[in-house]
Each structure stands twice: as structure tokens, then as C-alpha cells.
Scaffold this motif. Structure first.
Motif: not given
Ligand code: AQP
Length: 332
Positions: A9, A11, A16, A18-19, A112, A147, A149, A186, A195-199
Motif C-alpha cells: 500500500q 499509505t 519501512h 518491516g515492509n 483498523k 508478512g 499479518d 519485524i 508490528k512495525m507499521s506505517k500507520s
Molecule cells: N512489521 C512487518 N514485518 C514483516 N512484514 C511486514 N509487512 C508489513 N509490516 C511488516 C508486510 O509488508 C507488505 C506490505 O504491507 P502493506 O503496505 O500492504 O500494509 P500492512 O501490512 O498493513 O503494513 P503496514 O506497514 O502496517 O501499513 P498500514 O499501516 O498502511 O496498514 C505486506 O506483505 C505485509 O505483510
């Protein structure tokens, strides 16, 4: 060749660590061994109603980072999800195959929507995993690098493929997740069980691919560890140290036990410095290439359109079959 497909995404202004470790690095490796499709999930990003200018900018930044990390437009089809309109079409057909209860069990929606308040979260956020199933099934993907998640969403994709196949006849391949155990989650530097997360991560908890080396270094030096001083992996009692060990191991290819021996008796400082250098060494070339790619938007857009054209051919083939199976009349 087996097919691989994944999306990410747009977003945030940067991906990061984790991604990168959980997903992007696998994309780059798999493009050599698979027929590969990778997209920037701009339709998924719409579930939280971003500003149009921000979405456009972030979609380009996301694309530049994927190419900057090593995706090659000759080997992989890289595109924005919205550029292949068939994703949205298939999502509707699959929405009609999904039970309310089944959709309601998706834990990411629960997490979310809790952030927005369940009644103000969009219906799109609720149906998000079904659009994700469409993304995967439309390419007849064998494997989906993600990942951990995303594991539950992958299960739903498999269920929907099997259900459609048994109701309407063999149409979709049943996809498998491709999850590397060592980097499947991650965690946040300040909250090492999350989890390390964008949002949802704080700026101090997240390591952005496009961040300046000094900022990265500071964040890692200040990462939460614990009161002891031993560099050993212990998920339960030392989640912060364990996360840093996983990161260093993944980035350098050194097994964790070897790192434990190397840092024995040295305290956290030396260890963290090494983690910081490994992260900087990985991110710096990606950042430089990303900046170059962003300097020529026309060319970047052209690369995505070319990727979309390749992807669309495959998507259209699937959709012709799907429409026919469902009993819809031929389209003009
Ligand atoms: N912390 C993480 N460790 C391992 N893999 C991770 N992914 C995300 N965070 C971690 C993997 O990155 C891919 C893209 O993720 P995404 O952009 O579709 O959204 P997400 O999983 O929801 O990641 P974020 O960072 O938490 O974004 P937001 O906050 O926008 O929802 C996926 O394959 C994911 O598994």
C-alpha cells in the motif's frame, strides 16, 4: 514458471524495514525464479480516503522504491492496482460469494476500524480482504510473498478460490502464502511486541527506507531493549533485543547464534551500532536510486503503464472465463 504476486500500500511517504524484510526483498529474489506481478495497492489505500494529491505522490514514491530496491521492469510486471480495472470487477463477484460472518472474522478490520471507530470506518475497509483475494486470484498466482499479518487474508483467498471452483467449475488456482519465518514480523523499536507499521508505529518506532542515515542511527541507538546487557535471543523476556538480532541476521546473512557469540560480554552499544550500520548500508543505495527515479516522473509513469499492460493481458483472460462461468452475457 510458477507465478508470484503481491501488493503493497502507498499509505506513507516511505516503506519501512518491516515492509522491506517481510515483503520487498522477497519480491526482488522471486523475480528471477517466477513469473512475477507486483503492484502498488492504491485501491486498498482508498479505504481510508487519502487526499488525491497525496495518494498520487505516494503511489509514485512507492513505485520508485520498488524499482530502487531492485525490481526490474523487464523481469517483473510492476504497476498500480487501479491501472488494471479488472481487479475491482472481480472484487464485486467475490463479494457476492463471501459470507458476512466470514468477512467479519478478519482481525485486521477489527484492529483498523477500532482506530476510526467501527461506525465511521468505510465499507471498503470491511471488504478490503475480498479485493485482496481478487488481486491474487485474477493472476492465478501460485505463491504470495507477505508478512505474517496477511496470513488470515490469504486463507480467505484460498477459501474463495475453492468455493468459486466448486460452485462454478475449476476457474482459479488456490494460492499459497510465501512467508519467511525469520522475518515474518519485524517489530516496532519502541514497542517491540507490536508490528512495525506505517500507520500505527510512532516515528521513533519505525525505520523508513528513505530516512537519512543519522536519523536511522539515532532511532536504533534508542531502541527499547531491557535492563540486562546480554545480547541473546529471548522472545519472551527480551523482545527488543530479539527483534534487533533478527534484523541484523537477515541483513547480513549471519545466523543468530553466531551473532550471540560475537557480541557476548560487549553490551548493547556495540551491538546496536552494528545493527545501525547494516540498516544504513542496505537503505542508502535504495534511497539514492529512488530519488533518481522520482526525478523523472514521465519515465516512472511509463514504466508502470507498461507493467499494467502486461498484467492486464493475464487479468483479462481470467475475467472472460469468470464472466462466462457466472452466467453474464458477453461484453462488447
Ligand atoms: N512489521 C512487518 N514485518 C514483516 N512484514 C511486514 N509487512 C508489513 N509490516 C511488516 C508486510 O509488508 C507488505 C506490505 O504491507 P502493506 O503496505 O500492504 O500494509 P500492512 O501490512 O498493513 O503494513 P503496514 O506497514 O502496517 O501499513 P498500514 O499501516 O498502511 O496498514 C505486506 O506483505 C505485509 O505483510
Amino acid at each position: 514458471l510458477a507465478r508470484v504476486l503481491s501488493g503493497i500500500q502507498p499509505t506513507a511517504d516511505s516503506f519501512h524495514l518491516g515492509n522491506y524484510l517481510g515483503a520487498i526483498r522477497q519480491y526482488v529474489a522471486l523475480q528471477d525464479t517466477h513469473e512475477a506481478f507486483f503492484f502498488i495497492a492504491d485501491l486498498h489505500a482508498l479505504t481510508v480516503a487519502p487526499k488525491p494529491e497525496e495518494l498520487r505522490r505516494r503511489t509514485r514514491i512507492a513505485a520508485a522504491q520498488l524499482f530502487g530496491a531492485g525490481l526490474d521492469p523487464e523481469r517483473a510486471a510492476v504497476f498500480a492496482q487501479s491501472q488494471v480495472r479488472e481487479h475491482s470487477e472481480l472484487a464485486w463477484y467475490l463479494i457476492c460469494q463471501t459470507g458476512m460472518g466470514e468477512a467479519g472474522r478478519m482481525t485486521q478490520f477489527k484492529d483498523k476500524s477500532a482506530r476510526y471507530g467501527e461506525s465511521s470506518a468505510s465499507v471498503g475497509l470491511f471488504t478490503y480482504p475480498i479485493l485482496q483475494a481478487a488481486d491474487i486470484l485474477i493472476y492465478q498466482a501460485d505463491q504470495v510473498p507477505v508478512g505474517v499479518d496477511q496470513k488470515q487474508h490469504l486463507e480467505l483467498s484460498r477459501d474463495l478460490a475453492q468455493r468459486f471452483n466448486s460452485r462454478y467449475g475449476q476457474t482459479f488456482k488456490v494460492p499459497s502464502p510465501y512467508i519467511l519465518k525469520e522475518v515474518e514480523k519485524i517489530t516496532d523499536l519502541q514497542d517491540p511486541t507490536a508490528k512495525m507499521s506505517k500507520s500505527s508505529s510512532s516515528p521513533q518506532g519505525i525505520l523508513d527506507v528513505l530516512e537519512e542515515p543519522n536519523v536511522l542511527r539515532k532511532k536504533i541507538m534508542r531502541a527499547v531493549t531491557d535492563t540486562g546487557s546480554d545480547v541473546v535471543a529471548d522472545e519472551e523476556n527480551k523482545p527488543g533485543v530479539t527483534n534487533l538480532l533478527r534484523i541484523l541476521s537477515a541483513l547480513t546473512g549471519t545466523p543468530i547464534p553466531e551473532l550471540e557469540t560475537r557480541f557476548a560480554g560487549q553490551g548493547y552499544g556495540t551491538f546496536k551500532k552494528e545493527v545501525a550500520e547494516a540498516v544504513i548500508e542496505t537503505f542508502s543505495p535504495i534511497r539514492e536510486r529512488t530519488e533518481k527515479l522520482l526525478a523523472d516522473e514521465v519515465e516512472l509513469d511509463r514504466m508502470l503503464v507498461a507493467g499494467a499492460a502486461r498484467a492486464r493481458k493475464v487479468a483479462q483472460e481470467t475475467m472472460e472465463q469468470v464472466r462466462e462461468r457466472l452466467g453474464l452475457l458477453p461484453t462488447p
